[in-house]
Design an enzyme around this catalytic site. Structure first.
Site, PDB file in Angstrom:
ATOM      1  N   ASN A 143      16.660 -19.832 -19.256  1.00  0.00           N
ATOM      2  CA  ASN A 143      15.300 -20.140 -18.817  1.00  0.00           C
ATOM      3  C   ASN A 143      14.451 -20.435 -20.048  1.00  0.00           C
ATOM      4  OD1 ASN A 143      12.589 -19.922 -17.701  1.00  0.00           O
ATOM      5  ND2 ASN A 143      13.484 -18.766 -16.007  1.00  0.00           N
ATOM      6  N   PRO A 144      13.652 -21.498 -20.040  1.00  0.00           N
ATOM      7  CA  PRO A 144      12.794 -21.777 -21.192  1.00  0.00           C
ATOM      8  C   PRO A 144      11.669 -20.758 -21.365  1.00  0.00           C
ATOM      9  CG  PRO A 144      12.619 -23.538 -19.542  1.00  0.00           C
ATOM     10  CD  PRO A 144      13.577 -22.535 -19.004  1.00  0.00           C
ATOM     11  N   GLU A 145      11.488 -19.909 -20.334  1.00  0.00           N
ATOM     12  CA  GLU A 145      10.461 -18.866 -20.425  1.00  0.00           C
ATOM     13  C   GLU A 145      11.123 -17.511 -20.286  1.00  0.00           C
ATOM     14  OE1 GLU A 145       7.305 -19.714 -20.837  1.00  0.00           O
ATOM     15  OE2 GLU A 145       7.554 -21.866 -20.401  1.00  0.00           O
ATOM     16  N   CYS A 161      16.055 -27.423  26.772  1.00  0.00           N
ATOM     17  CA  CYS A 161      15.269 -26.614  25.826  1.00  0.00           C
ATOM     18  C   CYS A 161      13.985 -27.348  25.410  1.00  0.00           C
ATOM     19  CB  CYS A 161      16.094 -26.214  24.614  1.00  0.00           C
ATOM     20  SG  CYS A 161      15.116 -25.151  23.508  1.00  0.00           S
ATOM     21  N   HIS A 192      17.796 -18.847   0.851  1.00  0.00           N
ATOM     22  CA  HIS A 192      16.539 -19.234   1.513  1.00  0.00           C
ATOM     23  C   HIS A 192      16.712 -20.423   2.450  1.00  0.00           C
ATOM     24  CE1 HIS A 192      14.165 -17.096  -1.958  1.00  0.00           C
ATOM     25  NE2 HIS A 192      14.698 -16.250  -1.099  1.00  0.00           N
TER      26      HIS A 192
HETATM   27  C1  BJW Z   1      13.777 -23.703 -15.890  1.00  0.00           C
HETATM   28  C2  BJW Z   1      13.743 -25.052 -16.208  1.00  0.00           C
HETATM   29  C3  BJW Z   1      14.925 -25.624 -16.709  1.00  0.00           C
HETATM   30  C4  BJW Z   1      11.796 -24.486 -15.436  1.00  0.00           C
HETATM   31  N1  BJW Z   1      16.007 -24.880 -16.866  1.00  0.00           N
HETATM   32  N2  BJW Z   1      14.859 -22.978 -16.070  1.00  0.00           N
HETATM   33  C5  BJW Z   1       9.494  -6.052  -2.798  1.00  0.00           C
HETATM   34  C6  BJW Z   1       8.429  -5.950  -3.659  1.00  0.00           C
HETATM   35  C7  BJW Z   1       7.317  -6.799  -3.514  1.00  0.00           C
HETATM   36  C8  BJW Z   1       7.277  -7.773  -2.522  1.00  0.00           C
HETATM   37  C9  BJW Z   1       8.349  -7.873  -1.678  1.00  0.00           C
HETATM   38  C10 BJW Z   1       9.438  -7.018  -1.808  1.00  0.00           C
HETATM   39  N3  BJW Z   1      10.344  -7.346  -0.867  1.00  0.00           N
HETATM   40  C11 BJW Z   1       9.856  -8.395  -0.153  1.00  0.00           C
HETATM   41  C12 BJW Z   1       8.638  -8.718  -0.608  1.00  0.00           C
HETATM   42  C13 BJW Z   1       7.753  -9.823  -0.091  1.00  0.00           C
HETATM   43  C14 BJW Z   1       8.182 -11.193  -0.565  1.00  0.00           C
HETATM   44  C15 BJW Z   1       8.074 -11.280  -2.085  1.00  0.00           C
HETATM   45  O1  BJW Z   1       9.036 -11.253  -2.810  1.00  0.00           O
HETATM   46  N4  BJW Z   1       6.868 -11.419  -2.603  1.00  0.00           N
HETATM   47  C16 BJW Z   1       6.672 -11.535  -4.052  1.00  0.00           C
HETATM   48  C17 BJW Z   1       6.041 -12.882  -4.379  1.00  0.00           C
HETATM   49  C18 BJW Z   1       5.913 -10.354  -4.545  1.00  0.00           C
HETATM   50  N5  BJW Z   1       9.553 -11.508  -0.138  1.00  0.00           N
HETATM   51  C19 BJW Z   1       9.813 -11.935   1.078  1.00  0.00           C
HETATM   52  O2  BJW Z   1       8.931 -12.048   1.912  1.00  0.00           O
HETATM   53  C20 BJW Z   1      11.263 -12.232   1.393  1.00  0.00           C
HETATM   54  N6  BJW Z   1      11.591 -11.547   2.592  1.00  0.00           N
HETATM   55  C21 BJW Z   1      12.014 -10.271   2.636  1.00  0.00           C
HETATM   56  O3  BJW Z   1      12.316  -9.657   1.634  1.00  0.00           O
HETATM   57  O4  BJW Z   1      12.050  -9.748   3.913  1.00  0.00           O
HETATM   58  C22 BJW Z   1      11.982  -8.335   4.051  1.00  0.00           C
HETATM   59  C23 BJW Z   1      10.566  -7.850   3.654  1.00  0.00           C
HETATM   60  C24 BJW Z   1       9.458  -8.605   3.961  1.00  0.00           C
HETATM   61  C25 BJW Z   1       8.171  -8.184   3.568  1.00  0.00           C
HETATM   62  C26 BJW Z   1       8.033  -6.982   2.836  1.00  0.00           C
HETATM   63  C27 BJW Z   1       9.173  -6.243   2.530  1.00  0.00           C
HETATM   64  C28 BJW Z   1      10.460  -6.676   2.952  1.00  0.00           C
HETATM   65  C29 BJW Z   1      11.444 -13.721   1.679  1.00  0.00           C
HETATM   66  C30 BJW Z   1      11.156 -14.561   0.480  1.00  0.00           C
HETATM   67  C31 BJW Z   1      11.290 -16.038   0.856  1.00  0.00           C
HETATM   68  C32 BJW Z   1      10.843 -16.946  -0.285  1.00  0.00           C
HETATM   69  N7  BJW Z   1      10.699 -18.259   0.220  1.00  0.00           N
HETATM   70  C33 BJW Z   1      10.433 -19.352  -0.705  1.00  0.00           C
HETATM   71  C34 BJW Z   1      10.274 -20.644   0.120  1.00  0.00           C
HETATM   72  C35 BJW Z   1      11.624 -21.145   0.639  1.00  0.00           C
HETATM   73  C36 BJW Z   1      11.461 -22.409   1.389  1.00  0.00           C
HETATM   74  C37 BJW Z   1      10.915 -23.538   0.548  1.00  0.00           C
HETATM   75  O5  BJW Z   1      11.458 -23.884  -0.521  1.00  0.00           O
HETATM   76  O6  BJW Z   1       9.931 -24.110   0.987  1.00  0.00           O
HETATM   77  O7  BJW Z   1      11.501 -19.487  -1.635  1.00  0.00           O
HETATM   78  S1  BJW Z   1       9.038 -19.052  -1.772  1.00  0.00           S
HETATM   79  C38 BJW Z   1       9.728 -19.808  -3.193  1.00  0.00           C
HETATM   80  O8  BJW Z   1       9.959 -18.824  -4.254  1.00  0.00           O
HETATM   81  C39 BJW Z   1      11.115 -20.293  -2.756  1.00  0.00           C
HETATM   82  C40 BJW Z   1      11.944 -19.987  -3.962  1.00  0.00           C
HETATM   83  O9  BJW Z   1      13.305 -19.934  -3.603  1.00  0.00           O
HETATM   84  C41 BJW Z   1      11.380 -18.667  -4.426  1.00  0.00           C
HETATM   85  C42 BJW Z   1      11.706 -18.316  -5.858  1.00  0.00           C
HETATM   86  O10 BJW Z   1      11.154 -19.223  -6.750  1.00  0.00           O
HETATM   87  P1  BJW Z   1      11.988 -19.655  -8.031  1.00  0.00           P
HETATM   88  O11 BJW Z   1      13.202 -20.357  -7.618  1.00  0.00           O
HETATM   89  O12 BJW Z   1      12.157 -18.497  -8.936  1.00  0.00           O
HETATM   90  O13 BJW Z   1      10.992 -20.762  -8.681  1.00  0.00           O
HETATM   91  P2  BJW Z   1       9.763 -20.594  -9.677  1.00  0.00           P
HETATM   92  O14 BJW Z   1       8.985 -21.839  -9.635  1.00  0.00           O
HETATM   93  O15 BJW Z   1       9.033 -19.338  -9.424  1.00  0.00           O
HETATM   94  O16 BJW Z   1      10.442 -20.415 -11.111  1.00  0.00           O
HETATM   95  C43 BJW Z   1      11.119 -21.478 -11.753  1.00  0.00           C
HETATM   96  C44 BJW Z   1      11.691 -20.966 -13.061  1.00  0.00           C
HETATM   97  O17 BJW Z   1      12.457 -22.003 -13.637  1.00  0.00           O
HETATM   98  C45 BJW Z   1      10.620 -20.568 -14.088  1.00  0.00           C
HETATM   99  O18 BJW Z   1      10.931 -19.289 -14.609  1.00  0.00           O
HETATM  100  C46 BJW Z   1      10.739 -21.645 -15.181  1.00  0.00           C
HETATM  101  O19 BJW Z   1      10.465 -21.143 -16.475  1.00  0.00           O
HETATM  102  C47 BJW Z   1      12.186 -22.041 -15.033  1.00  0.00           C
HETATM  103  N8  BJW Z   1      12.538 -23.400 -15.488  1.00  0.00           N
HETATM  104  N9  BJW Z   1      12.491 -25.557 -15.991  1.00  0.00           N
HETATM  105  C48 BJW Z   1      15.942 -23.576 -16.592  1.00  0.00           C
HETATM  106  N10 BJW Z   1      14.972 -26.976 -17.093  1.00  0.00           N
HETATM  107 ZN    ZN Z   2      16.212 -25.153  21.514  1.00  0.00          ZN
END
Ligand code: BJW
Ligand code: ZN
Length: 277
Positions: free
Chosen positions: A243-245, A180, A126
């Site tokens: 993962n704690p969950e 630019c 990302h």
């Molecule tokens: C611990 C802990 C400890 C806590 N130890 N663990 C197919 C099906 C449905 C939808 C889609 C699909 N394909 C694409 C989509 C659309 C979309 C998507 O996925 N939507 C869903 C929400 C349904 N995806 C996209 O748009 C992606 N693009 C793409 O696929 O392009 C082609 C396409 C587009 C549209 C349609 C179809 C195809 C791009 C996704 C980009 C995500 N961007 C972000 C922001 C990045 C920039 C920023 O940081 O500002 O990325 S969103 C955010 O979520 C960020 C993260 O990387 C990402 C994942 O989150 P993560 O890391 O899992 O965090 P949390 O908070 O959710 O979870 C934390 C976990 O840690 C928890 O489980 C806790 O329990 C645990 N935890 N303490 C271990 N101590």
């Molecule tokens: Zn530029």
């Protein structure tokens, strides 16, 4: 499908045999460094959830607000350090490399804490908080300026009462390339945007070739990363979730270690007695 195992001795046997390990990480791996996760408590900035601002539409509507949000997160990272989980992964990569074995991190995080911990094989799915992309000429460059532009100095306060700085677009970060001057944006992947095809391709190659996969600190709700661990497990490779969950993918994986990554990874990735001294 049987329930995932939580046996560390059994996981350690798989670890001892593995030659190519993928560690897929999400925000939870940085939680113990004090970096808020997206979907947990602390996932708000002002009145918005991070996911509401991490969209091309939000940037189009209000680039000043989105830049305040990313400026805040860049500045916060200056006060955070890699934790025991990042360090265990980096040390494991280094040790196994000398044995001709490969460890690669595929991270959804943009915080660069894996790099700071010493990991070398990193695929940032990302993007990075510390890279910008020009919206006009598309140039991607590393940018560690603090603040990134004078108008953002002292802006980006996270409390819900803080006022939107409403910075004019010509005072936001701009491209320095001759002729630019385009508006810069963070080089991160927002919802609805495709991942860098080269990065995605490399990640898929690593996932196809690995013989052990760890999935650490991700809710596994965001695609395409959400399907990586289940697809590796489906070809019979051991996959361990830390993962704690429980998540939507837990029951399709071989192991689930229920707790903070920093408590489990040092033991999981420590030198095995079968490794050379
Ligand atoms: C611990 C802990 C400890 C806590 N130890 N663990 C197919 C099906 C449905 C939808 C889609 C699909 N394909 C694409 C989509 C659309 C979309 C998507 O996925 N939507 C869903 C929400 C349904 N995806 C996209 O748009 C992606 N693009 C793409 O696929 O392009 C082609 C396409 C587009 C549209 C349609 C179809 C195809 C791009 C996704 C980009 C995500 N961007 C972000 C922001 C990045 C920039 C920023 O940081 O500002 O990325 S969103 C955010 O979520 C960020 C993260 O990387 C990402 C994942 O989150 P993560 O890391 O899992 O965090 P949390 O908070 O959710 O979870 C934390 C976990 O840690 C928890 O489980 C806790 O329990 C645990 N935890 N303490 C271990 N101590
Ligand atoms: Zn530029």
């Amino acid at each position: 499908m049987t329930a995932p195992s939580s046996s560390m001795p059994q996981f350690r046997e798989d670890f001892a045999k593995a030659k190519h390990i993928v560690v897929l990480t999400g925000a939870g791996v940085s939680a113990e460094s004090g970096v808020p996760t997206f979907r947990g408590a602390g996932g708000y900035w002002r009145k918005w959830q991070a996911q509401q601002l991490a969209t091309p539409e939000a940037f189009e509507d209000n680039p000043s607000l989105v830049w305040e949000f990313y400026h805040y997160r860049r500045e916060v990272m200056g006060t955070k350090d890699p934790n025991k989980a990042h360090i265990a992964i980096a040390e494991c990569e280094k040790r196994l490399k000398s044995q001709g074995r490969r460890v690669v991190v595929i991270t959804q995080n943009i915080d660069e804490l894996h790099k700071r911990a010493g990991s070398e094989n990193i695929l940032e799915l990302h993007g990075s908080l510390f890279k910008t992309r020009c919206t006009k000429c598309e140039e991607v460059i590393e940018n560690r300026l603090s603040p990134i532009c004078p108008a953002l100095a002292d802006k980006g306060a996270p409390d819900p009462e803080a006022k939107d700085a409403k910075i004019p677009v010509d005072q936001l970060p701009r491209c320095k390339k001759a002729g630019c001057g385009g508006l810069l944006r963070p080089h991160v992947v927002w919802f609805g945007e495709g991942l860098d095809p080269a990065v995605l391709d490399s990640a898929e190659n690593e996932l196809d070739q690995c013989d052990l996969c760890l999935v650490v600190g991700t809710s596994s709700v965001v695609y395409p990363a959400a399907m990586f661990a289940p697809s590796v497990a489906a070809r019979g490779v051991p996959v361990a979730e830390f993962n704690p969950e429980k998540t939507g993918v837990t029951n399709s994986l071989g192991y689930h270690f229920h707790g903070p990554a920093g408590s489990f990874l040092p033991e999981a990735l420590a030198r095995h007695p079968s490794e050379p001294e």
